[in-house]
Scaffold this motif. Structure first.
Motif, PDB file in Angstrom:
ATOM      1  N   VAL A  27       3.169 -50.914 -12.657  1.00  0.00           N
ATOM      2  CA  VAL A  27       2.326 -50.117 -11.780  1.00  0.00           C
ATOM      3  C   VAL A  27       1.310 -49.443 -12.694  1.00  0.00           C
ATOM      4  O   VAL A  27       1.664 -48.700 -13.603  1.00  0.00           O
ATOM      5  N   ALA A  28       0.030 -49.732 -12.482  1.00  0.00           N
ATOM      6  CA  ALA A  28      -1.013 -49.354 -13.431  1.00  0.00           C
ATOM      7  C   ALA A  28      -1.327 -47.861 -13.435  1.00  0.00           C
ATOM      8  O   ALA A  28      -1.696 -47.320 -14.459  1.00  0.00           O
ATOM      9  N   ASP A  29      -1.192 -47.201 -12.326  1.00  0.00           N
ATOM     10  CA  ASP A  29      -1.594 -45.808 -12.215  1.00  0.00           C
ATOM     11  C   ASP A  29      -0.560 -44.882 -12.843  1.00  0.00           C
ATOM     12  O   ASP A  29       0.609 -44.892 -12.469  1.00  0.00           O
ATOM     13  N   ARG A  30      -0.964 -44.059 -13.813  1.00  0.00           N
ATOM     14  CA  ARG A  30      -0.036 -43.121 -14.457  1.00  0.00           C
ATOM     15  C   ARG A  30       0.066 -41.799 -13.694  1.00  0.00           C
ATOM     16  O   ARG A  30       0.714 -40.869 -14.157  1.00  0.00           O
ATOM     17  N   ASP A  31      -0.574 -41.719 -12.544  1.00  0.00           N
ATOM     18  CA  ASP A  31      -0.471 -40.495 -11.750  1.00  0.00           C
ATOM     19  C   ASP A  31       0.882 -40.382 -11.065  1.00  0.00           C
ATOM     20  O   ASP A  31       1.158 -39.395 -10.403  1.00  0.00           O
ATOM     21  N   GLY A  32       1.726 -41.385 -11.200  1.00  0.00           N
ATOM     22  CA  GLY A  32       3.033 -41.354 -10.569  1.00  0.00           C
ATOM     23  C   GLY A  32       2.978 -41.876  -9.159  1.00  0.00           C
ATOM     24  O   GLY A  32       2.151 -42.715  -8.819  1.00  0.00           O
ATOM     25  N   GLY A  33       3.872 -41.381  -8.342  1.00  0.00           N
ATOM     26  CA  GLY A  33       3.943 -41.866  -6.980  1.00  0.00           C
ATOM     27  C   GLY A  33       4.637 -40.860  -6.086  1.00  0.00           C
ATOM     28  O   GLY A  33       4.889 -39.717  -6.480  1.00  0.00           O
ATOM     29  N   TRP A  34       4.940 -41.328  -4.886  1.00  0.00           N
ATOM     30  CA  TRP A  34       5.506 -40.473  -3.857  1.00  0.00           C
ATOM     31  C   TRP A  34       6.659 -41.177  -3.173  1.00  0.00           C
ATOM     32  O   TRP A  34       6.582 -42.366  -2.877  1.00  0.00           O
ATOM     33  N   LEU A  35       7.711 -40.429  -2.926  1.00  0.00           N
ATOM     34  CA  LEU A  35       8.816 -40.894  -2.109  1.00  0.00           C
ATOM     35  C   LEU A  35       8.619 -40.242  -0.749  1.00  0.00           C
ATOM     36  O   LEU A  35       8.656 -39.024  -0.627  1.00  0.00           O
ATOM     37  N   HIS A  36       8.352 -41.061   0.255  1.00  0.00           N
ATOM     38  CA  HIS A  36       8.113 -40.574   1.612  1.00  0.00           C
ATOM     39  C   HIS A  36       9.404 -40.740   2.413  1.00  0.00           C
ATOM     40  O   HIS A  36       9.987 -41.820   2.417  1.00  0.00           O
ATOM     41  N   MET A  37       9.832 -39.676   3.102  1.00  0.00           N
ATOM     42  CA  MET A  37      11.057 -39.719   3.880  1.00  0.00           C
ATOM     43  C   MET A  37      10.832 -39.105   5.247  1.00  0.00           C
ATOM     44  O   MET A  37      10.211 -38.057   5.362  1.00  0.00           O
ATOM     45  N   THR A  38      11.332 -39.778   6.274  1.00  0.00           N
ATOM     46  CA  THR A  38      11.375 -39.200   7.607  1.00  0.00           C
ATOM     47  C   THR A  38      12.822 -38.808   7.840  1.00  0.00           C
ATOM     48  O   THR A  38      13.703 -39.662   7.922  1.00  0.00           O
ATOM     49  N   LEU A  39      13.080 -37.498   7.886  1.00  0.00           N
ATOM     50  CA  LEU A  39      14.451 -37.013   7.914  1.00  0.00           C
ATOM     51  C   LEU A  39      15.053 -36.936   9.300  1.00  0.00           C
ATOM     52  O   LEU A  39      16.245 -37.097   9.460  1.00  0.00           O
ATOM     53  N   ARG A  40      14.266 -36.680  10.308  1.00  0.00           N
ATOM     54  CA  ARG A  40      14.804 -36.529  11.659  1.00  0.00           C
ATOM     55  C   ARG A  40      13.850 -37.123  12.675  1.00  0.00           C
ATOM     56  O   ARG A  40      12.683 -37.334  12.403  1.00  0.00           O
ATOM     57  N   ASP A  41      14.398 -37.350  13.827  1.00  0.00           N
ATOM     58  CA  ASP A  41      13.595 -37.764  14.959  1.00  0.00           C
ATOM     59  C   ASP A  41      13.710 -36.652  15.984  1.00  0.00           C
ATOM     60  O   ASP A  41      14.839 -36.318  16.355  1.00  0.00           O
ATOM     61  N   PRO A  42      12.718 -35.963  16.513  1.00  0.00           N
ATOM     62  CA  PRO A  42      11.315 -36.227  16.234  1.00  0.00           C
ATOM     63  C   PRO A  42      10.977 -35.923  14.779  1.00  0.00           C
ATOM     64  O   PRO A  42      11.654 -35.167  14.122  1.00  0.00           O
ATOM     65  N   TYR A  43       9.924 -36.510  14.348  1.00  0.00           N
ATOM     66  CA  TYR A  43       9.581 -36.646  12.939  1.00  0.00           C
ATOM     67  C   TYR A  43       9.567 -35.354  12.145  1.00  0.00           C
ATOM     68  O   TYR A  43       8.934 -34.387  12.512  1.00  0.00           O
ATOM     69  N   GLU A  44      10.282 -35.380  11.043  1.00  0.00           N
ATOM     70  CA  GLU A  44      10.233 -34.321  10.043  1.00  0.00           C
ATOM     71  C   GLU A  44      10.004 -35.047   8.720  1.00  0.00           C
ATOM     72  O   GLU A  44      10.939 -35.476   8.050  1.00  0.00           O
ATOM     73  N   ASP A  45       8.744 -35.241   8.396  1.00  0.00           N
ATOM     74  CA  ASP A  45       8.378 -36.015   7.214  1.00  0.00           C
ATOM     75  C   ASP A  45       8.327 -35.141   5.969  1.00  0.00           C
ATOM     76  O   ASP A  45       7.850 -34.010   6.010  1.00  0.00           O
ATOM     77  N   HIS A  46       8.845 -35.681   4.866  1.00  0.00           N
ATOM     78  CA  HIS A  46       8.800 -35.000   3.573  1.00  0.00           C
ATOM     79  C   HIS A  46       8.306 -35.979   2.525  1.00  0.00           C
ATOM     80  O   HIS A  46       8.541 -37.185   2.616  1.00  0.00           O
ATOM     81  N   GLN A  47       7.618 -35.449   1.522  1.00  0.00           N
ATOM     82  CA  GLN A  47       7.089 -36.266   0.428  1.00  0.00           C
ATOM     83  C   GLN A  47       7.459 -35.608  -0.889  1.00  0.00           C
ATOM     84  O   GLN A  47       7.217 -34.430  -1.083  1.00  0.00           O
ATOM     85  N   LEU A  48       8.066 -36.384  -1.781  1.00  0.00           N
ATOM     86  CA  LEU A  48       8.418 -35.893  -3.113  1.00  0.00           C
ATOM     87  C   LEU A  48       7.570 -36.623  -4.134  1.00  0.00           C
ATOM     88  O   LEU A  48       7.537 -37.854  -4.155  1.00  0.00           O
ATOM     89  N   HIS A  49       6.878 -35.887  -4.999  1.00  0.00           N
ATOM     90  CA  HIS A  49       6.017 -36.481  -6.015  1.00  0.00           C
ATOM     91  C   HIS A  49       6.811 -36.717  -7.287  1.00  0.00           C
ATOM     92  O   HIS A  49       7.629 -35.894  -7.669  1.00  0.00           O
ATOM     93  N   PHE A  50       6.614 -37.868  -7.916  1.00  0.00           N
ATOM     94  CA  PHE A  50       7.223 -38.111  -9.218  1.00  0.00           C
ATOM     95  C   PHE A  50       6.141 -38.585 -10.172  1.00  0.00           C
ATOM     96  O   PHE A  50       5.311 -39.406  -9.824  1.00  0.00           O
ATOM     97  N   ASP A  51       6.125 -38.005 -11.387  1.00  0.00           N
ATOM     98  CA  ASP A  51       5.072 -38.346 -12.349  1.00  0.00           C
ATOM     99  C   ASP A  51       5.504 -38.089 -13.793  1.00  0.00           C
ATOM    100  O   ASP A  51       4.677 -37.976 -14.676  1.00  0.00           O
TER     101      ASP A  51
END
Length: 123
Positions: A27-51
């Protein structure tokens, strides 16, 4: 948890693709990435950054990790990622190996082998 995926880039909204890859499959970009999670329905979205990784991630390893997380989510066993010993065994089984064509079948096989190597984890 109802959904999980990985994306790459500095900001989570700028990551509409799987990422930019080098000829060696990194993966060329050194900015890291994101783990996207939908925890519940109706939607409760969370994003964790890793770098914090010291070098670019191999694309095949990131795709294998995503496949493992999805399988654990689908089977209702995501609690296993709270067990450091289990995670270490599963990730060691996923990492390494040749960087060949990635297909659904090859991802399923890699995940099955990692689950077998790591066992069922603590109750």
């Amino acid at each position: 948890m109802t959904g999980i995926r990985l994306t790459w880039g500095k900001r989570p909204r700028d990551t509409t693709s799987r990422g930019a890859y080098t000829l060696k499959g990194m993966v060329a970009d050194r900015d890291g990435g994101w783990l996207h999670m939908t925890l519940r329905d109706p939607y409760e979205d969370h994003q964790l950054h890793f770098d914090q990784h010291t070098r670019p991630y191999r694309a095949v390893d990131a795709l294998r990790l995503e496949a493992l997380l999805r399988r654990l989510t689908d089977e209702g066993r995501l609690r296993l990622i709270g067990d450091p010993e289990w995670v270490g065994q599963a990730v060691a089984a996923l990492a390494g190996g040749k960087n060949r064509w990635v297909t659904d079948g090859s991802l399923d096989q890699a995940v099955a082998e990692a689950l077998e190597a790591a066992g069922t984890g603590s109750p």
